[in-house]
Scaffold this motif. Structure first.
Motif, PDB file in Angstrom:
ATOM      1  N   ASN A 155       0.909  -1.233   0.033  1.00 25.02           N
ATOM      2  CA  ASN A 155      -0.027  -0.041   0.202  1.00 25.02           C
ATOM      3  C   ASN A 155       1.017   1.206   0.090  1.00 25.02           C
ATOM      4  O   ASN A 155       2.105   1.289  -0.190  1.00 25.02           O
ATOM      5  CB  ASN A 155      -1.167   0.078   1.192  1.00 25.02           C
ATOM      6  CG  ASN A 155      -0.370  -0.133   2.684  1.00 25.02           C
ATOM      7  OD1 ASN A 155       0.854   0.449   2.669  1.00 25.02           O
ATOM      8  ND2 ASN A 155      -0.760  -0.388   3.709  1.00 25.02           N
ATOM      9  N   GLY A 179     -13.361   1.586   2.980  1.00 23.61           N
ATOM     10  CA  GLY A 179     -13.180   2.898   2.422  1.00 23.61           C
ATOM     11  C   GLY A 179     -12.265   2.717   1.289  1.00 23.61           C
ATOM     12  O   GLY A 179     -12.175   2.021   0.528  1.00 23.61           O
ATOM     13  N   ASN A 180     -11.218   3.766   1.459  1.00 23.06           N
ATOM     14  CA  ASN A 180     -10.066   3.813   0.439  1.00 23.06           C
ATOM     15  C   ASN A 180      -8.755   2.976   0.596  1.00 23.06           C
ATOM     16  O   ASN A 180      -8.546   2.616   1.723  1.00 23.06           O
ATOM     17  CB  ASN A 180      -9.707   5.230   0.403  1.00 23.06           C
ATOM     18  CG  ASN A 180     -10.965   6.289   0.054  1.00 23.06           C
ATOM     19  OD1 ASN A 180     -11.793   5.894  -0.581  1.00 23.06           O
ATOM     20  ND2 ASN A 180     -10.611   7.413   0.580  1.00 23.06           N
ATOM     21  N   SER A 182      -5.314   2.300  -1.691  1.00 22.11           N
ATOM     22  CA  SER A 182      -4.374   2.308  -2.678  1.00 22.11           C
ATOM     23  C   SER A 182      -3.362   1.278  -2.886  1.00 22.11           C
ATOM     24  O   SER A 182      -2.636   1.104  -1.921  1.00 22.11           O
ATOM     25  CB  SER A 182      -3.894   3.716  -2.837  1.00 22.11           C
ATOM     26  OG  SER A 182      -3.019   3.936  -3.949  1.00 22.11           O
ATOM     27  N   ASN A 198      -6.311   2.144  -7.394  1.00 27.10           N
ATOM     28  CA  ASN A 198      -7.129   2.700  -6.398  1.00 27.10           C
ATOM     29  C   ASN A 198      -8.782   2.370  -6.027  1.00 27.10           C
ATOM     30  O   ASN A 198      -9.198   2.211  -7.172  1.00 27.10           O
ATOM     31  CB  ASN A 198      -7.113   4.381  -6.484  1.00 27.10           C
ATOM     32  CG  ASN A 198      -5.923   5.021  -6.301  1.00 27.10           C
ATOM     33  OD1 ASN A 198      -5.035   4.927  -5.354  1.00 27.10           O
ATOM     34  ND2 ASN A 198      -5.726   5.673  -7.567  1.00 27.10           N
ATOM     35  N   PHE A 199      -9.005   2.134  -4.827  1.00 27.92           N
ATOM     36  CA  PHE A 199     -10.266   1.627  -4.768  1.00 27.92           C
ATOM     37  C   PHE A 199     -10.768   2.333  -3.714  1.00 27.92           C
ATOM     38  O   PHE A 199     -10.288   2.562  -2.451  1.00 27.92           O
ATOM     39  CB  PHE A 199     -10.261   0.184  -4.294  1.00 27.92           C
ATOM     40  CG  PHE A 199      -9.820  -0.841  -5.061  1.00 27.92           C
ATOM     41  CD1 PHE A 199     -10.493  -1.221  -6.501  1.00 27.92           C
ATOM     42  CD2 PHE A 199      -8.289  -1.113  -5.073  1.00 27.92           C
ATOM     43  CE1 PHE A 199      -9.783  -2.151  -7.067  1.00 27.92           C
ATOM     44  CE2 PHE A 199      -7.631  -1.982  -6.129  1.00 27.92           C
ATOM     45  CZ  PHE A 199      -8.352  -2.625  -7.089  1.00 27.92           C
ATOM     46  N   THR A 200     -12.318   2.936  -3.873  1.00 27.79           N
ATOM     47  CA  THR A 200     -12.565   3.875  -3.176  1.00 27.79           C
ATOM     48  C   THR A 200     -14.050   3.558  -2.214  1.00 27.79           C
ATOM     49  O   THR A 200     -14.546   4.295  -1.300  1.00 27.79           O
ATOM     50  CB  THR A 200     -13.115   5.175  -3.724  1.00 27.79           C
ATOM     51  OG1 THR A 200     -13.936   4.804  -4.817  1.00 27.79           O
ATOM     52  CG2 THR A 200     -11.845   5.794  -4.597  1.00 27.79           C
ATOM     53  N   ASP A 201     -14.150   2.335  -2.272  1.00 28.13           N
ATOM     54  CA  ASP A 201     -15.658   1.819  -1.998  1.00 28.13           C
ATOM     55  C   ASP A 201     -15.567   0.366  -1.435  1.00 28.13           C
ATOM     56  O   ASP A 201     -16.638  -0.329  -1.368  1.00 28.13           O
ATOM     57  CB  ASP A 201     -16.653   1.832  -2.943  1.00 28.13           C
ATOM     58  CG  ASP A 201     -16.197   0.904  -4.302  1.00 28.13           C
ATOM     59  OD1 ASP A 201     -15.120   0.458  -4.402  1.00 28.13           O
ATOM     60  OD2 ASP A 201     -17.429   0.840  -5.306  1.00 28.13           O
ATOM     61  N   LYS A 224     -11.605  -5.636  -9.357  1.00 28.08           N
ATOM     62  CA  LYS A 224     -12.140  -5.875  -7.767  1.00 28.08           C
ATOM     63  C   LYS A 224     -13.321  -6.947  -8.018  1.00 28.08           C
ATOM     64  O   LYS A 224     -14.572  -6.801  -8.993  1.00 28.08           O
ATOM     65  CB  LYS A 224     -12.843  -4.830  -7.280  1.00 28.08           C
ATOM     66  CG  LYS A 224     -13.426  -4.907  -5.792  1.00 28.08           C
ATOM     67  CD  LYS A 224     -13.821  -3.685  -5.186  1.00 28.08           C
ATOM     68  CE  LYS A 224     -15.170  -2.947  -5.893  1.00 28.08           C
ATOM     69  NZ  LYS A 224     -15.288  -1.781  -5.331  1.00 28.08           N
TER      70      LYS A 224
END
Length: 228
Positions: A155, A179-180, A182, A198-201, A224
């Motif tokens: 990360n 949440g987020n 990276s 990046n994953f935000t959800d 994902k």
């Protein structure tokens, strides 16, 4: 009776037994009708086009999976050396095939990866036990032909999720905050950056696979997949 014949008979019997065991272990579609397992199917090949999926001669997915599409888990008989086939939708043309060995009650996700002569079917067992304490459970899978054969995944804080993830293999499960997230991927030998994803959800209590693959333009991407 000849002494040589006395010793020859047990040897012949042993050879016959070992041959029978070997033949049995190689038998295709050795289905256990009394057992069940769950299978999810994913098209991770951007260039393959819509795919159907067949397990041990039985069509499980007939509507055609597009790139990044995933089926729900399907409950089917378990077994040994069950043949898996992705076929071009609307045809009987096999795009890639493999096999799967399963125990009863387990969960697997089967991926179509690669393209052309590199097309392949890869199986990964899933642990669907929910994470505790409001965390997210993830694992990483390397299915990219464009990325180096072995990569390091970490990360943005430098915490490693894998120091040496080999193509067509997966990490163990990791626990992260919701949440987020990276993710940085680097070639193990070259140290060159493969990309930052990046994953935000990410949702607490959920289980994901984050799989490296290639898009239709040959760029390395990380997709994902939700399991629960």
């Amino acid at each position: 009776m000849n002494t040589k014949e006395i010793f020859k008979r047990p040897v012949v019997a042993l050879i016959f037994l070992l041959t029978a065991i070997a033949f049995s272990s190689c038998k295709k579609n050795d289905i256990d009708d009394s057992g069940q397992f769950n299978i999810k199917v994913v098209n991770a090949s951007a260039t393959a086009g819509p795919q159907t999926f067949t397990l041990a001669g039985n069509v499980l997915i007939s509507s055609g999976l597009n790139y990044m599409d995933a089926s729900a888990y399907v409950n089917v008989p378990s077994g040994k050396n069950m043949i898996t086939e992705f076929k071009n939708a609307g045809t009987n043309s096999v795009y890639a095939s493999g096999s799967i060995y399963t125990d009863n009650g387990v969960n697997f996700t089967v991926y179509l990866a690669g393209s052309g002569s590199n097309a392949r079917v890869k199986n990964f067992q899933d642990d669907l036990g929910s994470p505790n304490n409001g965390l997210v459970k993830i694992k990483f899978i390397h299915l990219s032909d464009k990325a180096p054969n072995i990569v390091t995944i970490k990360n943005t804080n430098g915490d490693e999720y894998s120091s040496s993830l080999v193509r067509d293999l997966a990490t163990g499960y990791k626990f992260v905050s919701p949440g987020n997230l990276s993710v940085q991927v680097v070639g193990l030998t070259s140290k060159n950056s493969v990309g930052t994803f990046n994953f935000t959800d990410l949702i607490a209590g959920k289980i994901y696979s984050l799989y490296l693959t290639d898009d239709a333009n040959g760029n390395v991407v990380m997709n994902k997949l939700l399991h629960n």
